[in-house]
Design an enzyme around this catalytic site. Structure first.
Site, PDB file in Angstrom:
ATOM      1  N   ASP A 140       0.837  -1.193   0.000  1.00 54.79           N
ATOM      2  CA  ASP A 140       0.000   0.000   0.000  1.00 54.79           C
ATOM      3  C   ASP A 140       0.876   1.249   0.000  1.00 54.79           C
ATOM      4  O   ASP A 140       1.851   1.337   0.756  1.00 54.79           O
ATOM      5  CB  ASP A 140      -0.892  -0.037   1.247  1.00 54.79           C
ATOM      6  CG  ASP A 140      -1.828   1.136   1.317  1.00 54.79           C
ATOM      7  OD1 ASP A 140      -2.689   1.272   0.430  1.00 54.79           O
ATOM      8  OD2 ASP A 140      -1.706   1.927   2.281  1.00 54.79           O
TER       9      ASP A 140
ATOM     10  N   GLU B   2       1.624  -0.354  -5.014  1.00 52.81           N
ATOM     11  CA  GLU B   2       0.702   0.734  -5.325  1.00 52.81           C
ATOM     12  C   GLU B   2       1.616   1.945  -5.501  1.00 52.81           C
ATOM     13  O   GLU B   2       2.105   2.506  -4.517  1.00 52.81           O
ATOM     14  CB  GLU B   2      -0.292   0.962  -4.188  1.00 52.81           C
ATOM     15  CG  GLU B   2      -1.304   2.042  -4.536  1.00 52.81           C
ATOM     16  CD  GLU B   2      -2.261   2.344  -3.388  1.00 52.81           C
ATOM     17  OE1 GLU B   2      -3.426   2.671  -3.676  1.00 52.81           O
ATOM     18  OE2 GLU B   2      -1.847   2.260  -2.217  1.00 52.81           O
TER      19      GLU B   2
END
Length: 738
Positions: free
Chosen positions: A346, A382
């Site tokens: 993330d 990401e």
């Protein structure tokens, strides 16, 4: 209880079969105490000072401790917030290396190192004991019988990712036993595996399963951090997905073993870019109280404040070796001990920030690249954060794949009717070579997606243009406001059959485009079912029917599910959709034949000028006989040649099929405007009418000439002409008497 010196490694609480070794890092603490509790409800503790200290690690060995022991730490040291130090021994601290959770957070003002309401805010010192409210770690026995389980190591180009929330997927799934709903065991159940296999899924990407703490402000509104992007324990599986807290490790491993047996890899969404402790006004739960100045990236000018590149209050200090060790030890633990197959990071750009500027060749990436364990698993970034220069799509190192936000945006804009140039769309459908080929990376570096957990579901993408996030309690201020989508003529629920038909077609169009693109496809769990969140595009705090998948059967839902299965089956069966290398985009053999060709509706290949013009209708031919890649055994890969026509225009458009081999014809494989369309074949040059907003896929197949109808007498005559009566065989003679 006996106390021996113990060892500084391994960090955490390690059960070796005869006792437990405790080890915790702190450079700036003057004293660390190990606190033992008899149960999760116990209010009193036994404190053991860790007098041994080696290489800034406090440690001890307790030969009488057993798995199931509840514990935490207290750290003594300077409370000097303006210098970055926030030690407060009145605050119980969760072990950063805890492998199991004994008790979660119960929010109270006593959990804060400063006195809430004090005029000095975080500069004050709070003397209250946080023990009744703080989370407790638990000593874990990690022994497990894995049998013949081993890493699946599916090649990237044969990977289909299914992004899924453990609870949301299993809470209402038919066939899952009631006591296993919402759990790891539920995801490993026969019913769950059956659905995943029917979709040809090769890897599940689980939303965060590391132990997380719910945000206090959410609890006050009766909500939770449902998605889980608020990590407190990087080694412990979240007990909310287990049938009991002390079974979390065992049940997680059982889930992995079951999915592996079905040929499905397990990828974890991990959150190393921030922790649950927030900014300088956040609680003291673990890292802040153990060594705030080393665990967190503080402002160089004002160490009282935290550098925040995520919007979540803090960022780990990636330039510190112990922080790097924490992250890599955690990753290796999940691979070696828990048998996971990879990670999705993330806001991964935050991991590249050893200073304000991001550097994807920094220490973390160098460590991972040379690590014999981590360099072999699937790594997905990401590729952005909220800091300066944080959007790094296409800039991560070799060995990494990326969520391709450029792909998502281009496909959404094309199907919403926004002007997209032919070049931009073609690049995205061909694996984004402009982003990845320039540095020698492969198409599988691009993880393609149209929807993900963060945003509208596919059903809502085609039904809402404005977010409906009021249920989150933030007056609809949260969530993305620019979604690059179209509601098909009505906002939200409608009974208009024309609008509903267009929405159904648009859902098919988005997924058809996804599975006809080069790269790694990622499907959001529930999109195949038409799951709606009623326009909420930020359901991070909604643990209810809004996010739990609805499996209630219906005819439209069943038809759409069958269409998605057809798409994934085609993707699996057609090697030209799963190339390992980029198209060469030029003739390879034979005059005018290329491995990929782009056409306008009249059947002509795009000219140089066409590439830079906005388009709503174009087609691609993928030459299945020109892949020029060997398979795992060195055999040449070959498959069907496909022709996909895309019409995003509001009106029907005639497409002229390109020429093909004289002995071949074009066969319709699917039409998103007519799922009941019967198989048809056409010659090259035939003009086919594409309905508005639709995709039609063709493949080449050998022409089958029908035999002329004949009578039995005619058939016998033809047989005799083709096979005249045989001559009599010569009589053998005696060679001695001719």
């Amino acid at each position: 209880m006996r106390v021996w010196p113990g060892r500084p490694y391994l960090l955490g609480a390690t059960w070796d079969g005869t006792g437990v070794n405790f080890a915790v890092f702190s450079e700036n603490a003057t004293k660390v105490e190990l606190c033992l509790f008899e149960s999760a409800e116990a209010r009193s503790e036994r404190r053991i000072e860790l007098t041994e200290r080696t290489d800034q690690v406090f440690h001890a060995y307790l030969p009488d401790a057993l798995p199931g022991q509840f514990y935490a730490y207290r750290a003594h040291g300077p409370y000097e917030p303006e210098a970055g130090h926030r030690f407060n021994p009145n605050k119980l601290l969760f072990d950063p290396y805890a492998k199991a959770v004994g008790r979660g957070v119960a929010w109270d003002d006593a959990l804060y190192g400063y006195t809430i309401g004090d005029e000095a805010v975080d500069l004050s010192f709070d003397p209250r004991d946080s023990a009744p409210y703080a989370p407790l770690a638990m000593v874990a026995d990690t022994a497990f019988t894995w049998g013949d389980d081993r890493p699946l190591m599916h090649p990237w180009h044969e990977t289909l990712v299914y992004e899924v929330h453990v609870k949301g997927f299993t809470k209402q799934l038919p066939g899952v036993p009631d006591h296993l709903r919402g759990t790891y065991a539920g995801l490993g159940s026969a019913a769950a595996v059956r659905h995943l296999k029917a979709l040809n899924v090769t890897a599940v990407e689980l939303l965060p399963v590391h132990y997380r703490a719910d945000d206090r402000h959410l609890g006050e509104r009766g909500l939770t951090n449902y998605w889980g992007y608020n990590t407190l324990g990087y080694f412990a599986p979240d007990p909310r997905f287990a049938t009991a807290p002390d079974r979390a490790v065992w049940e997680f491993k059982s889930m992995v073993r079951a999915l592996h047996a079905a040929g499905i890899e397990v990828i974890l969404d991990v959150v190393y870019n921030h922790t649950a402790e927030g900014n300088q006004c956040g609680p003291t739960l673990s890292f802040r109280g153990l060594d705030n100045a080393n665990y967190y990236f503080l402002s160089p000018e004002h160490p009282r404040y935290f550098m925040d590149f995520t919007g979540c209050g803090n960022t780990p200090r990636m330039g510190h070796p112990r922080v790097l060790q924490l992250i890599t030890d955690s990753l290796r633990y999940w691979v070696q001990e828990m048998h996971v197959d990879g990670f999705r990071f993330d806001l991964a750009t935050a991991l590249a920030r050893e200073s304000v500027d991001a550097d994807t060749l920094g220490a973390f990436f160098r460590v991972v690249q040379q690590d014999p364990v981590l360099s072999r698993v699937k790594l997905i970034a990401e590729p952005w954060d909220t800091g300066p220069g944080g959007y790094l799509v296409g800039n991560f190192p070799h060995g990494w794949a990326e969520w391709n936000g450029e792909y998502r945006d281009a496909v959404r804009e094309f199907w919403s009717g926004t002007a997209v140039t032919a070049e931009r769309l073609a690049l995205r459908l061909c694996g984004s070579p402009d982003l990845y080929d320039r540095t020698g990376r492969k198409p599988h570096a691009s993880v393609n997606f149209v929807t993900c957990h963060d945003g509208f579901t596919l059903a809502d993408l085609v039904a809402y243009e404005k977010k409906r996030n009021e249920a989150n309690g933030e007056e609809n201020r949260d969530g993305e406001g620019h979604n690059r989508n179209w509601n098909c003529g009505a906002e939200g629920p409608t009974a208009d059959p024309e609008v509903l038909a267009v929405r159904e077609r648009q859902r098919r169009n988005h997924l058809a485009t996804l599975f006809l693109s080069q790269g790694v496809p990622m499907l959001l769990a529930g999109d195949e079912l038409g799951h709606t969140q009623r326009g909420n595009n930020n359901t991070y705090c909604q643990d209810n029917e809004l996010t739990w998948l609805d499996w209630e059967p219906s005819a439209p839902r069943a038809a759409f599910l069958e269409f998605v299965k057809k798409l994934t089956r085609l993707w699996r069966e057609q090697p030209v959709l799963r190339r390992r290398t980029f198209f060469q985009d030029r003739p390879i053999r034979g005059e005018g034949v290329g491995d990929v060709s782009w056409f306008n509706p009249v059947g002509k290949e795009l000219s140089e000028g066409d590439w830079h013009e906005p388009t709503h209708a174009l087609a691609i031919r993928l030459a299945g006989d020109l892949i020029r890649e060997p398979d795992e055994r060195g055999e040449r890969v070959a498959g069907d040649t496909l022709y996909a026509a895309f019409n995003a225009a509001p009106d029907a458009v005639p497409f002229t099929l390109p020429a093909t081999h004289p002995r071949h014809v074009w066969e319709v494989l699917f039409d998103t405007a007519d799922d009941d369309r019967r198989p048809e074949v056409f010659d090259g040059g035939h003009q086919c009418r594409l309905a508005s907003r639709s995709v039609v896929l063709f493949r080449t197949r050998p022409r089958v000439e029908r035999e002329p109808a004949v009578t039995p007498l005619q058939a016998e005559t033809l047989r005799k002409k083709a096979d005249p009566a045989p001559r009599p065989l010569p009589v053998p003679t005696d060679p001695a008497n001719p």
